[in-house]
Design an enzyme around this catalytic site. Structure first.
Site, PDB file in Angstrom:
ATOM      1  N   ASN A  15      13.078   0.339 -15.698  1.00 50.83           N
ATOM      2  CA  ASN A  15      14.050   0.571 -16.762  1.00 50.83           C
ATOM      3  C   ASN A  15      13.373   0.983 -18.064  1.00 50.83           C
ATOM      4  O   ASN A  15      13.781   0.566 -19.157  1.00 50.83           O
ATOM      5  CB  ASN A  15      14.949  -0.651 -16.960  1.00 50.83           C
ATOM      6  CG  ASN A  15      16.245  -0.540 -16.147  1.00 50.83           C
ATOM      7  OD1 ASN A  15      16.918   0.492 -16.168  1.00 50.83           O
ATOM      8  ND2 ASN A  15      16.588  -1.585 -15.409  1.00 50.83           N
ATOM      9  N   ASP A  33      11.678   4.859 -12.677  1.00 47.76           N
ATOM     10  CA  ASP A  33      11.192   4.213 -11.450  1.00 47.76           C
ATOM     11  C   ASP A  33       9.754   4.677 -11.220  1.00 47.76           C
ATOM     12  O   ASP A  33       9.490   5.883 -11.148  1.00 47.76           O
ATOM     13  CB  ASP A  33      12.071   4.608 -10.265  1.00 47.76           C
ATOM     14  CG  ASP A  33      13.514   4.194 -10.479  1.00 47.76           C
ATOM     15  OD1 ASP A  33      13.869   3.068 -10.093  1.00 47.76           O
ATOM     16  OD2 ASP A  33      14.281   4.993 -11.063  1.00 47.76           O
ATOM     17  N   ASN A  36      15.658   2.071  -5.937  1.00 51.32           N
ATOM     18  CA  ASN A  36      16.778   1.264  -6.414  1.00 51.32           C
ATOM     19  C   ASN A  36      18.031   1.823  -5.757  1.00 51.32           C
ATOM     20  O   ASN A  36      18.448   2.946  -6.049  1.00 51.32           O
ATOM     21  CB  ASN A  36      16.888   1.317  -7.948  1.00 51.32           C
ATOM     22  CG  ASN A  36      18.090   0.518  -8.468  1.00 51.32           C
ATOM     23  OD1 ASN A  36      19.157   0.521  -7.862  1.00 51.32           O
ATOM     24  ND2 ASN A  36      17.923  -0.156  -9.581  1.00 51.32           N
ATOM     25  N   ASP A  78      11.939  -0.511 -10.410  1.00 52.58           N
ATOM     26  CA  ASP A  78      12.794   0.072 -11.432  1.00 52.58           C
ATOM     27  C   ASP A  78      12.373  -0.611 -12.723  1.00 52.58           C
ATOM     28  O   ASP A  78      12.749  -1.753 -12.969  1.00 52.58           O
ATOM     29  CB  ASP A  78      14.268  -0.187 -11.099  1.00 52.58           C
ATOM     30  CG  ASP A  78      15.181   0.264 -12.225  1.00 52.58           C
ATOM     31  OD1 ASP A  78      14.659   0.770 -13.251  1.00 52.58           O
ATOM     32  OD2 ASP A  78      16.406   0.108 -12.093  1.00 52.58           O
ATOM     33  N   ASP A 110      22.428   5.843  -8.090  1.00 53.88           N
ATOM     34  CA  ASP A 110      22.123   6.605  -9.316  1.00 53.88           C
ATOM     35  C   ASP A 110      20.614   6.838  -9.459  1.00 53.88           C
ATOM     36  O   ASP A 110      20.200   7.592 -10.334  1.00 53.88           O
ATOM     37  CB  ASP A 110      22.740   5.954 -10.565  1.00 53.88           C
ATOM     38  CG  ASP A 110      22.587   4.448 -10.647  1.00 53.88           C
ATOM     39  OD1 ASP A 110      22.084   3.828  -9.690  1.00 53.88           O
ATOM     40  OD2 ASP A 110      22.983   3.881 -11.684  1.00 53.88           O
ATOM     41  N   HIS A 111      19.799   6.203  -8.575  1.00 53.76           N
ATOM     42  CA  HIS A 111      18.343   6.411  -8.584  1.00 53.76           C
ATOM     43  C   HIS A 111      17.900   7.238  -7.377  1.00 53.76           C
ATOM     44  O   HIS A 111      18.564   7.235  -6.334  1.00 53.76           O
ATOM     45  CB  HIS A 111      17.603   5.074  -8.500  1.00 53.76           C
ATOM     46  CG  HIS A 111      17.818   4.180  -9.676  1.00 53.76           C
ATOM     47  ND1 HIS A 111      16.863   3.958 -10.635  1.00 53.76           N
ATOM     48  CD2 HIS A 111      18.888   3.432 -10.043  1.00 53.76           C
ATOM     49  CE1 HIS A 111      17.322   3.110 -11.540  1.00 53.76           C
ATOM     50  NE2 HIS A 111      18.551   2.772 -11.212  1.00 53.76           N
ATOM     51  N   GLU A 151      17.982  -3.780  -6.526  1.00 50.81           N
ATOM     52  CA  GLU A 151      19.444  -3.852  -6.707  1.00 50.81           C
ATOM     53  C   GLU A 151      20.188  -3.904  -5.378  1.00 50.81           C
ATOM     54  O   GLU A 151      21.063  -3.071  -5.107  1.00 50.81           O
ATOM     55  CB  GLU A 151      19.967  -2.698  -7.590  1.00 50.81           C
ATOM     56  CG  GLU A 151      20.153  -3.120  -9.032  1.00 50.81           C
ATOM     57  CD  GLU A 151      21.138  -2.266  -9.824  1.00 50.81           C
ATOM     58  OE1 GLU A 151      20.790  -1.125 -10.166  1.00 50.81           O
ATOM     59  OE2 GLU A 151      22.243  -2.755 -10.109  1.00 50.81           O
TER      60      GLU A 151
END
Length: 261
Positions: free
Chosen positions: A153, A222, A8, A151, A251-252, A35
């Site tokens: 989540n 992930d 991501n 991802d 951020d991943h 994303e």
DNA sequence: ATGGTTGAACCTCAA
């Protein structure tokens, strides 16, 4: 050896240098991106094609967007997850990679975040999981080497969050989401990282807010899920934190699986 | 933590 990663990137344009540097170092054969935050036509194709990747892109303005990068040809691409014809969000792409006379089905999914437990977005998240499960129940009947990188989540187990006692119930670590992710896995999809590292506590996402990475406060959300025929070929799975340490990171962190193919 | 950061596009939303 064949390597496939899920990443991501939180905007492919903002992350271009970070991702290209990582590709040069990790040299994955296939990358499942999430994303993108850009429309299909605005995807920086040339920068990836110059590195030898074929592209399948399902973009969207501002939000979402998923893609497959592959050093091998990509065929039979689908960009809609069945089950809701009114859903316009670009969160799923799937295709067939052909290498060494073998077909590998690969898919990239960006499961909705859900924002807040009980919200409309949370209901959409649970519905998305149901659609993913219905689709993969059918897909797994083909008995292929199949890889679903996403991802999700959702942190599946207590070890996948910093402190499960205080964090249980929050979005991305909630019984309703874990139930959905586990039901998907129970179709016969195996969590590659957990297969190879049963006791390792390592995260794949850290909040920008509150210096999550520096404090070691993250989540393992992930995942690369493998069909039984892919598990037979599983060599290793790692979470590569190197790009997360660089300037202007996503951020991943990418999760990388190597298969004996 | 009624906060904190980031990205895209707009003067806020989603994560």
């Amino acid at each position: 050896m064949f390597s496939i990663a899920t990443f991501n990137v939180n905007s492919v344009k903002a992350r271009l240098q970070n991702v290209l540097t990582w590709l040069d170092a990790a040299k994955p054969d296939v990358v499942l991106l999430q994303e993108l935050k850009c429309e299909t036509d605005a995807f920086p194709r040339m920068e990836f094609e110059d590195k030898g990747y074929n592209l399948a892109i399902h973009g969207q303005k501002t939000y979402n967007g998923v893609a497959i990068l592959s050093k091998y040809p990509i065929d039979d691409v689908i960009t809609r997850l069945p089950g809701d014809d009114a859903d316009e969000q670009a969160r799923y792409i799937e295709g067939i990679i052909s290498l060494k006379g073998k077909a590998v089905r690969v898919a990239s999914a960006y499961v909705p975040n859900g924002q807040e437990v009980g919200s409309d977005k949370f209901a959409y998240k649970l519905k998305f999981y149901e659609r993913l499960r219905a689709h993969w129940a059918q897909t797994l009947r083909h008995h292929e080497i199949a890889v679903l990188g996403a991802d999700f989540n959702c942190a599946p187990y207590a070890i996948d969050v910093l402190d499960h006692r205080s964090q249980d119930g929050m979005v991305c670590y909630n019984a309703l989401e874990r139930e959905q992710l586990r039901a998907l896995m129970n179709l016969g999809l195996y969590d590659a990282f957990r297969l190879k590292h049963p006791d390792v506590k390592q995260f794949s996402w850290w909040d920008y807010r509150g210096a999550g990475y520096e404090k070691g406060n993250g989540l393992r959300i992930d995942h690369v899920l493998l069909s039984p025929l892919a598990v037979d070929r599983l060599h290793d799975c790692i979470i590569d934190e190197e790009p997360r340490k660089q300037e202007k990171p996503s951020d991943h962190a990418p999760v990388v699986v190597t298969l004996n193919i």
